[in-house]
Design a protein around this motif. Structure first.
Motif, PDB file in Angstrom:
ATOM      1  N   ARG A  90       0.588  -1.333   0.060  1.00 54.75           N
ATOM      2  CA  ARG A  90       0.023  -0.059  -0.025  1.00 54.75           C
ATOM      3  C   ARG A  90       0.831   1.380   0.084  1.00 54.75           C
ATOM      4  N   LEU A 132       0.919   1.347  -3.731  1.00 56.79           N
ATOM      5  CA  LEU A 132      -0.431   1.278  -4.311  1.00 56.79           C
ATOM      6  C   LEU A 132      -1.628   1.552  -3.358  1.00 56.79           C
ATOM      7  N   PRO A 133      -1.618   2.717  -3.014  1.00 56.64           N
ATOM      8  CA  PRO A 133      -2.628   3.004  -1.954  1.00 56.64           C
ATOM      9  C   PRO A 133      -4.040   2.280  -1.844  1.00 56.64           C
ATOM     10  N   SER A 134      -4.518   2.166  -3.241  1.00 52.69           N
ATOM     11  CA  SER A 134      -5.963   1.721  -3.431  1.00 52.69           C
ATOM     12  C   SER A 134      -6.087   0.074  -3.380  1.00 52.69           C
ATOM     13  N   SER A 170      -6.706  -3.582  -2.314  1.00 51.73           N
ATOM     14  CA  SER A 170      -7.493  -3.918  -1.095  1.00 51.73           C
ATOM     15  C   SER A 170      -6.847  -5.224  -0.501  1.00 51.73           C
TER      16      SER A 170
END
Ligand SMILES: [Zn+2]
Ligand SMILES: [Zn+2]
Ligand SMILES: [Zn+2]
Length: 144
Positions: free
Chosen positions: A43, A46-48, A50
């Motif tokens: 994250r 790639l913060p998004s 899941s």
């Protein structure tokens, strides 16, 4: 380095996706981390992404042999990119730190069981349990 990871994915017929690349890169740089740590590290890039996406990637990479899943007794599952050499692990009882240990002699001699009972042996799971240098130091400081 990324193209190297892309080649690894293609070699096992997995589509190249950003989460897959991110998980592979994370495990290459941080061997023996658990799922929560993988999610946290991925994250950062790639913060998004899941939780479920990371679980799915870990399963796909494990199933295709690109990563290895290890689970010492009583510990959460860890993942690493060092695969197919049947190496072993030393685990600290104090803090859970894990390090790689090569097979004692030659190439994976532990796969040659003294009596295989007719089984075709594919893997030998050897875990050395002990106390890591940091925990030894901490303990001797506490004791003094
Ligand atoms: Zn320790
Ligand atoms: Zn390892
Ligand atoms: Zn061995």
């Amino acid at each position: 380095m990324t193209s190297d990871l892309e080649a690894q994915l293609r070699a096992v017929s997995l589509r190249v996706t950003r989460p897959r690349l991110a998980v592979l890169a994370t495990l290459r740089d941080h061997p023996h981390v658990d799922t929560d740590t993988v999610i946290e590290l991925v994250r950062a890039d790639l913060p998004s992404v899941s939780h479920q996406a990371v679980y799915d990637v870990l399963r796909a990479l494990t199933d295709t042999g690109l990563i290895r899943r290890i689970q010492p007794a009583g510990a959460t599952a860890r993942y690493e990119t060092r695969v197919r050499d049947n190496h072993h692990h030393v685990v600290c009882r104090g803090c859970g730190t894990i390090a790689d240990v090569d097979c004692a002699v030659g190439h994976a001699p532990c796969l040659t069981a003294s009596d295989d009972h007719g089984f075709v042996v594919e893997e030998a799971e050897v875990v050395y349990w002990g106390t890591c240098p940091d925990c030894v130091t901490k303990r001797s400081e506490e004791g003094s």
